[in-house]
Design a protein around this motif. Structure first.
Motif: not given
Length: 197
Positions: A28-33, A41-43, A58-59
């Protein structure tokens, strides 16, 4: 509904004083990275006015690993520690990565440790998740039993290792003295039986 206040905050100012997940999910961390690197655009993170992270662990981890210094945050009102735990858990519950059974147990343990009653935990979680109260009741009761057993074990060790009386150990670990007395008697009895074999 009032318009959400979005601000840019230094990541270093965001406090994480509790977690509703046992550990970070590295995927999940690498997905956000990857999303941040692609300038997708990330919430925004949800942070209270006094800087407490409610949603977005995670973000935040992804940004920290990228050495980013600031992040967009949705500001929400300050609330008590138990309210923050409930809100953070429910934000995850409805999210893309639902909490695991370990995460659920961990959150229930946090709520109990913060003095939230069994009734309040069951009511709040069953209403907020639309899952049966009976299911939450079983999980809360299992955790209460586990915590009680841990306390009794620590009290018994304190009697053996530190020479505390049953009364002193019961006071220190907030257990009924008669419950502890039975456990101590039981362990002496079983020890005695072993010696005679």
């Amino acid at each position: 509904k009032a318009k959400e206040k979005i601000v840019v905050m230094p990541i270093a100012d965001i406090k994480e004083t509790f977690y509703v997940r046992v550990s970070l999910d590295e995927d999940r961390v690498s997905y956000f990275k990857k999303l941040y690197e692609a300038e997708h655009e990330v919430p925004p993170l949800e942070v209270t006015e006094d800087g407490q992270l409610v949603d977005g662990r995670h973000r935040k981890a992804a940004l920290t690993r990228m050495d980013r210094k600031e992040v967009k945050c949705k500001l929400s009102k300050n609330r008590t520690h138990p309210e923050l735990i409930f809100d953070a858990f429910l934000a995850n519950f409805g999210g893309a990565l639902p909490p695991s059974q370990s995460d659920i147990n961990h959150t229930i343990k946090l709520l109990l440790a913060n003095g939230v009653s069994r009734l309040k935990i069951v009511q709040h979680l069953s209403e907020a998740t639309n899952l049966p109260a009976g299911m939450w009741r079983r999980m809360v009761d299992a955790m209460r039993l586990r915590l009680h057993s841990e306390k009794v074990g620590k009290a018994r060790d304190a009697i053996a290792d530190r020479g505390l009386s049953v009364k002193e150990a019961a006071e220190e670990f907030k257990i009924e003295p008669d419950v502890l007395q039975k456990v101590v008697r039981g362990s002496k009895k079983s020890a005695g039986e072993l010696n005679f074999r």
